[in-house]
Enzyme design. Structure first.
Site, mmCIF file in Angstrom:
data_model
loop_
_atom_site.group_PDB
_atom_site.id
_atom_site.type_symbol
_atom_site.label_atom_id
_atom_site.label_comp_id
_atom_site.label_asym_id
_atom_site.label_seq_id
_atom_site.Cartn_x
_atom_site.Cartn_y
_atom_site.Cartn_z
ATOM 1 N N HIS A 1 0.802 -1.218 0.000
ATOM 2 C CA HIS A 1 0.000 0.000 0.000
ATOM 3 C C HIS A 1 0.838 1.273 0.000
ATOM 4 C CE1 HIS A 1 -3.480 -2.585 0.912
ATOM 5 N NE2 HIS A 1 -4.185 -1.583 0.447
ATOM 6 N N GLY A 2 2.083 1.208 0.427
ATOM 7 C CA GLY A 2 2.872 2.423 0.378
ATOM 8 C C GLY A 2 4.197 2.311 1.091
#
Length: 470
Positions: A320-321
Site C-alpha cells: 500500500h505504500g
C-alpha cells in the site's frame, strides 16, 4: 485523468465509445489499447514507457516459459519466471521504495544520502501484480501464453481498471480479450454500475472526505471529534475506492469485459476475517493465490499458518505504500487475523451478531486511522486523543460538525448495507425488478444521480481518488 472529471465524462469516454463501436471488431483491441495509453499519458506521459516495457517484458517471458515447458526444459522455464519476477518487482521496488530505503538508511547511519525524489507512476502496484499473475499462471499451466501482443497489451493497459484496480487476473478475461460481442443487457448493466460508482464517489465520498480533511487539520480536538474524523475517513475510503471499482467494473462491462467483484459490503462484517473477505477482494485473492498458498497456507499446521499470515500481511502493508504506518497497518491486521484464527472466532460465534459487528467496526476504524496518518507523531497524538488522552471528551466543535453532517452520516450507513437478501425475500419486489417498469425507474434514477454528480463537480474542487497513490 479521473473518471469523475468533465474531461473524461464529456470528451474522452464519449469519443472512445463512439470509435470503439464504429470500427470493425478485429481492431477494437487496438482502439482500447491506444485509448488506454492516452488515458494514462494524460497524467503520466513519461511513465507510459514503463508500462509498455512491462507489456513487452511479460509477453516475451510468457512465450518463453511456455516454449521451455513444451520442450520439457523445466529449469529454463523456472529461471525465466524468476527473471520475470525480479524484473517486475525491481521496477516496482525502485519507483515505490527507493526513497523509503534511503530515508531509513540515513536515519540509522546518518549517511546523508540524497533522495532520488522520483514520482511514483500511477497504478504501478496494480498493473505490476496483474502482469506477474499472468506469467505465474503460464508457468503453472493455468493459461496458455498470449499469442497476440496487442491482445496482451490491451489486458495490461485497459483503462477502466488501469490505475486503481480492481486487480484483474489474465485468466479471468483471456477469452473476452479475443472473443467478445456487444450485448445491450451488458451495456445497460455496465452503465448502471458506472453511475452508482460515480454517485458513491462524488455524492458520498467527496462530501464526507471534506469533513475528515477539516478535522485532521485542527490543532486541538476532543475525543468525540477525533472519533468523528476517524469514522468520516472510514466512510470516505470505502465509498471512494468501492465507487472507483464500481465505475471500473461498469466501464469494463460496457466494453464486453466481466471483471470480478472487488467489494461486498465490508462494513456489515462481524469479524476481521469476514471483513477481509469483503474488502479489496482482488488484492486479498492475489496474495492468497500467489503468496499464502505457495508458502503452505493452512496445510502445514497452525504455527506455519500463523507465520504465513504474518508474511502476507507485512507484504500487504508494504504494497500500500512506502511508509512505516502502512507496515504498522499490515502488522495490526495480521495480528488481529492470527488472534481470530487461534481462538477469537470461536468465541465470537457464541455472542449476538450486533456485538460482533460493533467489535469489528471498532477495530476497522482504528485500522483506518493508522492507514490515514503517515506521520507517526501525528498518528500517536490522534490515537491518544481517540482514547481520551486529550482531556476533553465532547466539545462544541464535535456537536457542530455532527449536526451539519448528521443526514450524510445516516445516508452513508444506509448505503453500506447489503439489501440483496431483503429483496430476495420479497417476491413482489423481486418480480418488479424483472419488469420493463423497473428499467424505466432505473433509467430515471441514473439521470437524476448523474445530474446531481455534475452539480457537485461544478461547485466542488475537492475530488481526490485516495487509491491513486498506491
Amino acid at each position: 485523468m479521473v473518471f469523475s472529471s468533465f474531461v473524461f465524462l464529456l470528451v474522452f469516454f464519449l469519443v472512445v465509445m463512439a470509435i470503439y463501436f464504429l470500427v470493425p471488431g478485429k481492431i477494437r483491441n487496438l482502439v482500447l489499447m491506444l485509448a488506454s495509453l492516452l488515458f494514462y499519458a494524460w497524467g503520466e506521459p513519461i511513465y507510459v514507457c514503463i508500462m509498455l516495457f512491462s507489456t513487452v517484458f511479460d509477453y516475451t517471458n510468457g512465450r518463453l516459459i511456455e516454449k521451455f515447458k513444451n520442450e520439457n526444459r523445466p529449469v529454463a522455464a523456472k529461471v525465466t519466471l524468476i527473471i520475470d519476477m525480479i524484473g517486475n518487482l525491481g521496477i516496482l521496488g525502485f519507483f515505490k521504495y527507493a526513497d523509503f530505503v534511503i530515508e531509513n538508511v540515513n536515519a540509522i547511519t546518518g549517511a546523508g544520502v540524497e533522495l532520488l525524489q522520483i514520482a511514483l507512476p500511477i497504478g504501478i502496484s496494480f498493473y505490476t501484480f496483474q502482469t506477474m499473475s499472468y506469467t505465474i499462471d503460464v508457468y503453472r499451466g493455468v493459461v496458455p501464453a498470449a499469442r497476440n501482443i496487442l491482445d496482451f497489451g490491451t489486458y495490461v493497459t485497459l483503462f477502466p481498471q488501469l490505475i486503481a484496480g480492481p486487480i484483474v487476473q489474465y485468466k479471468t478475461v483471456a477469452e473476452e480479450l479475443t472473443n467478445r460481442k456487444f450485448n445491450i443487457d451488458d451495456f445497460s448493466e455496465g452503465a448502471w454500475r458506472f453511475v452508482i460508482g460515480m454517485a458513491k464517489k462524488v455524492i458520498l465520498a467527496n462530501q464526507i472526505g471534506a469533513l475528515f480533511t477539516t478535522i485532521s487539520g485542527m490543532s486541538e480536538i476532543s475525543t468525540a471529534t477525533a472519533w468523528l474524523g476517524a469514522i468520516a475517513y472510514s466512510f470516505q475510503i470505502y465509498f471512494d475506492f468501492s465507487g472507483y471499482s464500481d465505475m471500473a467494473i461498469g466501464l469494463g462491462r460496457m466494453f464486453g469485459f466481466h471483471f470480478l467483484e472487488n467489494f461486498d459490503h465490508p462494513y456489515i462484517s462481524s469479524s476481521i476475517t469476514e471483513f477481509w473477505r469483503r474488502w479489496h477482494i482482488s488484492l486479498s485473492s492475489w496474495f492468497r493465490e500467489y503468496v499464502y498458498i505457495p508458502l503452505g497456507g493452512n496445510r502445514k499446521g497452525l504455527k506455519r499458518q500463523l507465520v504465513n499470515i504474518a508474511i502476507v500481511w507485512m507484504l500487504t502493508g508494504l504494497w500500500h505504500g512506502a511508509s512505516w504506518n502502512f507496515v504498522l497497518w499490515g502488522v495490526y491486521y495480521g495480528l488481529l487475523l492470527m488472534i481470530e484464527k487461534i481462538f477469537l472466532l470461536k468465541w465470537l460465534e457464541n455472542i449476538p451478531r450486533v456485538f460482533r459487528h460493533v467489535y469489528c467496526l471498532f477495530l476497522v476504524i482504528i485500522g483506518w486511522t493508522i492507514f490515514a496518518q503517515t506521520d507517526f507523531t501525528v498518528l500517536g497524538e490522534y490515537l491518544q486523543t481517540m482514547f481520551g488522552a486529550g482531556g476533553v471528551l465532547v466539545d462544541s466543535t464535535f456537536l457542530y460538525h455532527l449536526s451539519c453532517n448528521a443526514v450524510l452520516l445516516v445516508v452513508l450507513c444506509l448505503c453500506s448495507v447489503d439489501y440483496k437478501p431483503l429483496i430476495a425475500k420479497s417476491e413482489k419486489l423481486s418480480t418488479f425488478m424483472k419488469t420493463q417498469a423497473f428499467d424505466v425507474v432505473r433509467s430515471v434514477i441514473m439521470v437524476v444521480l448523474m445530474a446531481i454528480c455534475f452539480a457537485f463537480l461544478v461547485g466542488d474542487s475537492y475530488n481526490p481518488f485516495l487509491y491513486f497513490r498506491f
